[in-house]
Scaffold this motif. Structure first.
Motif, PDB file in Angstrom:
ATOM      1  N   CYS A   1      76.603 -99.937 -72.623  1.00 31.23           N
ATOM      2  CA  CYS A   1      75.837 -98.737 -72.316  1.00 31.23           C
ATOM      3  C   CYS A   1      76.706 -97.480 -72.231  1.00 31.23           C
ATOM      4  O   CYS A   1      76.223 -96.422 -71.876  1.00 31.23           O
ATOM      5  CB  CYS A   1      75.029 -98.903 -71.024  1.00 31.23           C
ATOM      6  SG  CYS A   1      73.626 -97.747 -70.916  1.00 31.23           S
ATOM      7  N   ALA A   2      77.979 -97.580 -72.559  1.00 26.50           N
ATOM      8  CA  ALA A   2      78.846 -96.403 -72.560  1.00 26.50           C
ATOM      9  C   ALA A   2      78.543 -95.554 -73.791  1.00 26.50           C
ATOM     10  O   ALA A   2      78.368 -96.085 -74.898  1.00 26.50           O
ATOM     11  CB  ALA A   2      80.309 -96.825 -72.558  1.00 26.50           C
ATOM     12  N   ALA A   3      78.479 -94.233 -73.600  1.00 28.33           N
ATOM     13  CA  ALA A   3      78.207 -93.324 -74.716  1.00 28.33           C
ATOM     14  C   ALA A   3      79.438 -93.234 -75.612  1.00 28.33           C
ATOM     15  O   ALA A   3      80.527 -92.879 -75.161  1.00 28.33           O
ATOM     16  CB  ALA A   3      77.836 -91.958 -74.188  1.00 28.33           C
TER      17      ALA A   3
ATOM     18  N   CYS B   1      72.997-100.406 -67.947  1.00 27.00           N
ATOM     19  CA  CYS B   1      73.083 -98.953 -67.760  1.00 27.00           C
ATOM     20  C   CYS B   1      72.986 -98.557 -66.287  1.00 27.00           C
ATOM     21  O   CYS B   1      72.016 -98.918 -65.596  1.00 27.00           O
ATOM     22  CB  CYS B   1      71.977 -98.252 -68.525  1.00 27.00           C
ATOM     23  SG  CYS B   1      72.012 -98.562 -70.304  1.00 27.00           S
TER      24      CYS B   1
ATOM     25  N   ARG C   1      74.850 -92.876 -64.075  1.00 28.47           N
ATOM     26  CA  ARG C   1      75.605 -91.930 -64.899  1.00 28.47           C
ATOM     27  C   ARG C   1      75.260 -92.087 -66.377  1.00 28.47           C
ATOM     28  O   ARG C   1      74.982 -91.096 -67.071  1.00 28.47           O
ATOM     29  CB  ARG C   1      77.119 -92.117 -64.708  1.00 28.47           C
ATOM     30  CG  ARG C   1      77.940 -91.288 -65.701  1.00 28.47           C
ATOM     31  CD  ARG C   1      79.437 -91.473 -65.573  1.00 28.47           C
ATOM     32  NE  ARG C   1      80.118 -91.010 -66.779  1.00 28.47           N
ATOM     33  CZ  ARG C   1      80.385 -89.736 -67.065  1.00 28.47           C
ATOM     34  NH1 ARG C   1      80.019 -88.774 -66.228  1.00 28.47           N
ATOM     35  NH2 ARG C   1      81.001 -89.413 -68.181  1.00 28.47           N
ATOM     36  N   GLU C   2      75.265 -93.307 -66.860  1.00 31.62           N
ATOM     37  CA  GLU C   2      74.995 -93.552 -68.272  1.00 31.62           C
ATOM     38  C   GLU C   2      73.561 -93.177 -68.635  1.00 31.62           C
ATOM     39  O   GLU C   2      73.297 -92.666 -69.730  1.00 31.62           O
ATOM     40  CB  GLU C   2      75.289 -95.018 -68.590  1.00 31.62           C
ATOM     41  CG  GLU C   2      76.776 -95.344 -68.463  1.00 31.62           C
ATOM     42  CD  GLU C   2      77.058 -96.803 -68.175  1.00 31.62           C
ATOM     43  OE1 GLU C   2      78.225 -97.196 -68.307  1.00 31.62           O
ATOM     44  OE2 GLU C   2      76.121 -97.540 -67.797  1.00 31.62           O
TER      45      GLU C   2
ATOM     46  N   THR D   1      75.210 -95.432 -77.810  1.00 33.89           N
ATOM     47  CA  THR D   1      75.898 -96.208 -76.781  1.00 33.89           C
ATOM     48  C   THR D   1      76.306 -97.566 -77.327  1.00 33.89           C
ATOM     49  O   THR D   1      75.731 -98.072 -78.294  1.00 33.89           O
ATOM     50  CB  THR D   1      74.998 -96.417 -75.546  1.00 33.89           C
ATOM     51  OG1 THR D   1      73.797 -97.093 -75.945  1.00 33.89           O
ATOM     52  CG2 THR D   1      74.631 -95.082 -74.905  1.00 33.89           C
TER      53      THR D   1
ATOM     54  N   TRP E   1      75.658 -94.261 -58.798  1.00 40.22           N
ATOM     55  CA  TRP E   1      75.783 -94.911 -60.096  1.00 40.22           C
ATOM     56  C   TRP E   1      75.391 -96.391 -60.004  1.00 40.22           C
ATOM     57  O   TRP E   1      76.094 -97.275 -60.435  1.00 40.22           O
ATOM     58  CB  TRP E   1      77.169 -94.731 -60.689  1.00 40.22           C
ATOM     59  CG  TRP E   1      77.682 -93.325 -60.827  1.00 40.22           C
ATOM     60  CD1 TRP E   1      78.967 -92.987 -61.123  1.00 40.22           C
ATOM     61  CD2 TRP E   1      76.984 -92.087 -60.703  1.00 40.22           C
ATOM     62  NE1 TRP E   1      79.107 -91.618 -61.186  1.00 40.22           N
ATOM     63  CE2 TRP E   1      77.900 -91.043 -60.927  1.00 40.22           C
ATOM     64  CE3 TRP E   1      75.663 -91.730 -60.413  1.00 40.22           C
ATOM     65  CZ2 TRP E   1      77.547 -89.687 -60.887  1.00 40.22           C
ATOM     66  CZ3 TRP E   1      75.304 -90.386 -60.361  1.00 40.22           C
ATOM     67  CH2 TRP E   1      76.235 -89.390 -60.602  1.00 40.22           C
TER      68      TRP E   1
ATOM     69  N   LYS F   1      72.438 -90.232 -71.378  1.00 36.04           N
ATOM     70  CA  LYS F   1      71.470 -90.454 -72.454  1.00 36.04           C
ATOM     71  C   LYS F   1      70.310 -89.473 -72.338  1.00 36.04           C
ATOM     72  O   LYS F   1      69.839 -88.932 -73.338  1.00 36.04           O
ATOM     73  CB  LYS F   1      70.964 -91.897 -72.414  1.00 36.04           C
ATOM     74  CG  LYS F   1      72.020 -92.910 -72.861  1.00 36.04           C
ATOM     75  CD  LYS F   1      71.626 -94.330 -72.510  1.00 36.04           C
ATOM     76  CE  LYS F   1      70.423 -94.807 -73.290  1.00 36.04           C
ATOM     77  NZ  LYS F   1      70.122 -96.240 -72.998  1.00 36.04           N
TER      78      LYS F   1
END
Length: 200
Positions: A82-84, A62, A65-66, A78, A55, A70
């Protein structure tokens, strides 16, 4: 570490899988499998997940993982970190669609511990980092978290996705990753892979 893979294509089966690297054809996977070194697994002694730095930052805020969330999701929104915050994710392992990123794991198809057992114990830190964040091969994908957790560090000698329609794809991807990175297989693992690939 072996780096002989020559290219990837794109899947077009479902919207959630649109950007996933396509595994090699079954015929190529059978050929690659026959060329893999068969040996007993190396001792797990000395293994630590942190030896595979994962990660890492991919772009801006980002991380890997992020980025995979995506890539594999549909309608993903996001925030500034950058978190969904919304979207949906189709899990090829069980055929379920999840609407919360917290219900999704990014699976290392060939688990980090399995890679260690199969040759990565002898890699450099940079090689392990590349493996743990590989977005070019079908090594990372978004799946249902409570399906991924029982998989843990198991290989195909012990664990397969519950969705029968995905088993051929899983076997092709597994062999592609192991071949690219010059990893070994054990006898039970090879037998299980051969059984599935022969039916693809």
């Amino acid at each position: 570490m072996k780096v002989s893979y020559t290219g990837t294509a794109l899947l077009s089966t479902t919207p959630a899988q649109a950007a996933l690297p396509t595994p090699i054809a079954a015929s190529a996977a059978r050929s690659y499998l026959s060329s893999l070194t068969v040996t007993t697994e190396h001792s797990r002694t000395g293994y630590n997940r942190d030896l595979f730095r994962h990660w890492i930052t991919i772009s801006g805020a980002c991380d890997t993982r992020e980025t995979i969330l995506k890539r594999d999701g549909t309608g993903v929104v996001t925030n500034a970190s950058c978190a969904a915050t919304s979207g949906s994710w189709y899990s090829p392992y069980d055929g379920a669609t999840r609407s919360a990123a917290s219900d999704v794991d990014i699976d290392h198809l060939v688990p980090l511990a399995e890679a260690w057992d199969s040759g990565a114990y002898n890699w450099t830190a940079a090689e392990r980092e590349q493996f743990a964040n590989d977005r070019s091969r079908p090594q990372l994908l978004a799946v249902t978290d409570n399906v991924n957790q029982p998989k843990s560090d198991l290989d195909p000698g012990t664990w397969w996705p519950s969705r029968t329609a995905y088993k051929c794809t899983y076997a092709r991807a597994w062999v592609q990753v192991k071949h690219y990175y010059g990893l070994t297989v054990d006898l039970t693992e090879k037998s299980a892979l051969s059984s599935v690939l022969n039916g693809c």
